[in-house]
Design a protein around this motif. Structure first.
Motif, PDB file in Angstrom:
ATOM      1  N   ARG A 364       0.860  -1.177   0.000  1.00 52.19           N
ATOM      2  CA  ARG A 364       0.000   0.000   0.000  1.00 52.19           C
ATOM      3  C   ARG A 364       0.901   1.234   0.000  1.00 52.19           C
ATOM      4  NH1 ARG A 364      -4.518  -0.199   4.407  1.00 52.19           N
ATOM      5  NH2 ARG A 364      -5.553   1.218   2.945  1.00 52.19           N
ATOM      6  N   VAL A 365       0.417   2.337  -0.604  1.00 55.43           N
ATOM      7  CA  VAL A 365       1.322   3.440  -0.892  1.00 55.43           C
ATOM      8  C   VAL A 365       0.767   4.798  -0.474  1.00 55.43           C
ATOM      9  CG1 VAL A 365       2.297   2.186  -2.860  1.00 55.43           C
ATOM     10  CG2 VAL A 365       0.457   3.832  -3.252  1.00 55.43           C
ATOM     11  N   LEU A 366       1.694   5.707  -0.214  1.00 54.24           N
ATOM     12  CA  LEU A 366       1.430   7.129  -0.035  1.00 54.24           C
ATOM     13  C   LEU A 366       1.961   7.830  -1.282  1.00 54.24           C
ATOM     14  CD1 LEU A 366       0.893   9.755   1.693  1.00 54.24           C
ATOM     15  CD2 LEU A 366       3.226   9.469   2.557  1.00 54.24           C
ATOM     16  N   ALA A 367       1.129   8.643  -1.929  1.00 56.35           N
ATOM     17  CA  ALA A 367       1.519   9.325  -3.161  1.00 56.35           C
ATOM     18  C   ALA A 367       1.796  10.798  -2.871  1.00 56.35           C
ATOM     19  CB  ALA A 367       0.418   9.189  -4.214  1.00 56.35           C
ATOM     20  N   ILE A 368       2.923  11.299  -3.385  1.00 57.54           N
ATOM     21  CA  ILE A 368       3.338  12.677  -3.117  1.00 57.54           C
ATOM     22  C   ILE A 368       3.697  13.379  -4.415  1.00 57.54           C
ATOM     23  CG2 ILE A 368       4.998  14.153  -1.923  1.00 57.54           C
ATOM     24  CD1 ILE A 368       5.416  11.926   0.112  1.00 57.54           C
ATOM     25  N   GLU A 369       3.096  14.534  -4.628  1.00 55.94           N
ATOM     26  CA  GLU A 369       3.505  15.423  -5.708  1.00 55.94           C
ATOM     27  C   GLU A 369       4.264  16.597  -5.105  1.00 55.94           C
ATOM     28  OE1 GLU A 369       1.854  15.512  -9.753  1.00 55.94           O
ATOM     29  OE2 GLU A 369       3.526  14.441  -8.822  1.00 55.94           O
ATOM     30  N   VAL A 370       5.304  17.055  -5.774  1.00 56.60           N
ATOM     31  CA  VAL A 370       6.118  18.179  -5.304  1.00 56.60           C
ATOM     32  C   VAL A 370       5.907  19.347  -6.254  1.00 56.60           C
ATOM     33  CG1 VAL A 370       8.432  18.968  -4.679  1.00 56.60           C
ATOM     34  CG2 VAL A 370       7.815  16.541  -4.402  1.00 56.60           C
ATOM     35  N   LYS A 371       5.445  20.479  -5.726  1.00 56.30           N
ATOM     36  CA  LYS A 371       5.117  21.632  -6.560  1.00 56.30           C
ATOM     37  C   LYS A 371       5.833  22.885  -6.052  1.00 56.30           C
ATOM     38  CE  LYS A 371       2.205  19.437  -9.225  1.00 56.30           C
ATOM     39  NZ  LYS A 371       2.522  19.199 -10.653  1.00 56.30           N
ATOM     40  N   LEU A 372       6.496  23.568  -6.959  1.00 60.20           N
ATOM     41  CA  LEU A 372       7.152  24.836  -6.633  1.00 60.20           C
ATOM     42  C   LEU A 372       6.106  25.943  -6.709  1.00 60.20           C
ATOM     43  CD1 LEU A 372      10.168  25.815  -6.098  1.00 60.20           C
ATOM     44  CD2 LEU A 372      10.092  26.634  -8.456  1.00 60.20           C
ATOM     45  N   THR A 373       5.212  25.931  -5.737  1.00 59.60           N
ATOM     46  CA  THR A 373       4.115  26.889  -5.739  1.00 59.60           C
ATOM     47  C   THR A 373       3.603  27.078  -4.319  1.00 59.60           C
ATOM     48  OG1 THR A 373       1.932  27.386  -6.681  1.00 59.60           O
ATOM     49  CG2 THR A 373       2.375  25.094  -6.133  1.00 59.60           C
TER      50      THR A 373
END
Length: 424
Positions: A364-373
């Protein structure tokens, strides 16, 4: 006296010391392996000291004698030390007997893996939470529990601060060093890789300038999945005849053995059969500050959106790629504390990408997006919502890590967390 900076790995190390006989701390030079081990060691053998190494080479049995934990520092300088410790563990499995530190993975196939005797712990440069910028309010470990906890907290750390941290380096010995002194230290670190570290692995550097260009090309490819051919073209721009893989692949292999390159593997799940997933790793250096120096840029240029160095196709400015690399480095530290793995997701055509997939042992997973905002819009979470539709309950939680000032949950359930507020 230099003050020891507490590390996330301290807890993991102390938990293991009471249960296993030997632990190897591995990672690139300068990440603090020796300092961390010295907080616990009672007997110390420094194999980077030529005199100590000569004495121990003449009488290697002395290496495993003394009050434990016995620290064998830079064990790869005397490769037989690994097997000496392994055999000592076979004879006496009392917990906490040995600590080994190493700045290069073994290149000698004769060296026993140590499986079942020596447990390996990875150390990396300082995560953001270890740099004491801010007190974290959101725990990655809690997010991995799958209970979708409330998130909150505020910070004044902003874009300029993150740009400075990227350039400042996470090597503990450079913590607080600024300006010309910092640049000189980082340049010296990179020069040592070319002039000494490569040779110590048994690989001769016949043309240092070529190796330096390859390192610059990898720096330019930070946070991308650029192919070998694209990196080769970036490293050899303007040259008619491109070097063969047999000539250049060893550069990459040795840089990985020295843990200067730390590619992020692709997530290829066995249980959730998402079609057409790409298998290329994302490129990262051990510390984004090394990329800054290799590319000859600085904080001002990053904030102005300039992208010096070899041309490598990427989405967005260089600062965005380096910010993602900084967050990736930190998340790797936090995930290790929770016994989780970090990968990335990308479909073959690039229609869907998720910057970081943190996977538990149960897949099972944790999803992370990285945004320069500072502000998260609907389009910033579209890949996270797509992944939720694809894998359902196997998605523990979804997060967007930003340069903003406040942690909260969106109406669609996605957590928004400033990088400085995320911790282990």
């Amino acid at each position: 006296m230099v003050t020891y900076l507490p590390r996330v790995v301290d807890v993991e190390l102390d938990q293991l010391l009471i249960g296993v006989p030997a632990i190897a701390l591995e990672g690139p030079k300068g990440v603090g392996k020796t300092a961390t081990a010295l907080q616990r060691a009672q007997t110390v053998h420094r194999l980077d000291d030529s005199d100590q190494r000569s004495v121990l080479a003449a009488g290697p049995a002395r290496l495993v004698l003394g009050v434990g934990p016995i620290l064998v520092d830079e064990w790869q300088r005397l490769p037989e030390s690994w097997d000496l410790v392994r055999r000592a563990v076979d004879e006496d499995r009392t917990p906490g007997r040995f600590l080994l530190t190493g700045s290069a993975s073994p290149g000698n196939p004769q060296t026993h893996s140590g499986a079942g005797r020596i447990v390996t712990i990875r150390m990396r440069p300082l995560a953001l939470s270890e740099r004491q910028l801010e007190s974290p309010t959101v725990s990655l470990g809690s997010l991995l529990k799958g209970t979708r906890p409330d998130v909150g907290g505020a910070t004044t750390v902003g874009l300029d601060d993150y740009a400075r941290e990227i350039a400042a380096s996470g090597f503990p010995g450079l913590h607080g060093v600024r300006g010309r002194a910092l640049r000189a230290q980082l340049d010296g670190y990179l020069a040592r890789i070319v002039d000494r570290d490569f040779g110590e692995t048994g690989r001769e550097v016949r043309n240092p300038a070529v190796l330096q260009r390859w390192m610059r090309a990898y720096a330019a490819a930070t946070s991308t999945v650029a192919s070998y051919e694209r990196i080769r073209d970036a490293a050899t721009g303007g040259e008619g005849d491109k070097p063969a893989k047999t000539t250049t692949i060893p550069y990459r292999d040795v840089l990985e053995r020295l843990w200067i390159l730390e590619p992020l593997p692709a997530w290829l799940p066995t249980r959730n059969h998402i079609l057409r997933l790409a298998a290329r790793p994302k490129h990262h250096l051990a510390d984004p500050a090394l990329a800054v120096r290799l590319l000859g840029t600085d904080v001002s240029a990053l904030l102005e959106g300039k992208s010096p160095g070899p041309a490598v196709v990427r989405d967005g400015p260089l600062l965005g790629a380096l910010f993602e690399s900084l967050v990736t480095q930190s998340v790797r530290v936090y995930a290790q504390a929770s016994e989780a793995r970090v990968q990335h997701l990308r479909t073959r055509a690039g229609a869907h990408e998720v910057d970081l997939i943190v996977e538990r042992d149960d897949q099972r997973v944790l999803a992370i997006e990285v945004k320069l905002t500072r502000t998260v819009r609907d389009q910033d979470v579209r890949h996270l919502l797509w992944l939720r539709d694809q894998i359902g309950d196997d998605l523990l939680d979804s997060v967007v890590v930003t340069t903003g000032g406040e942690a909260y949950r969106r109406k669609d359930g996605v957590a928004v967390v400033p990088a400085a507020l995320l911790g282990p």
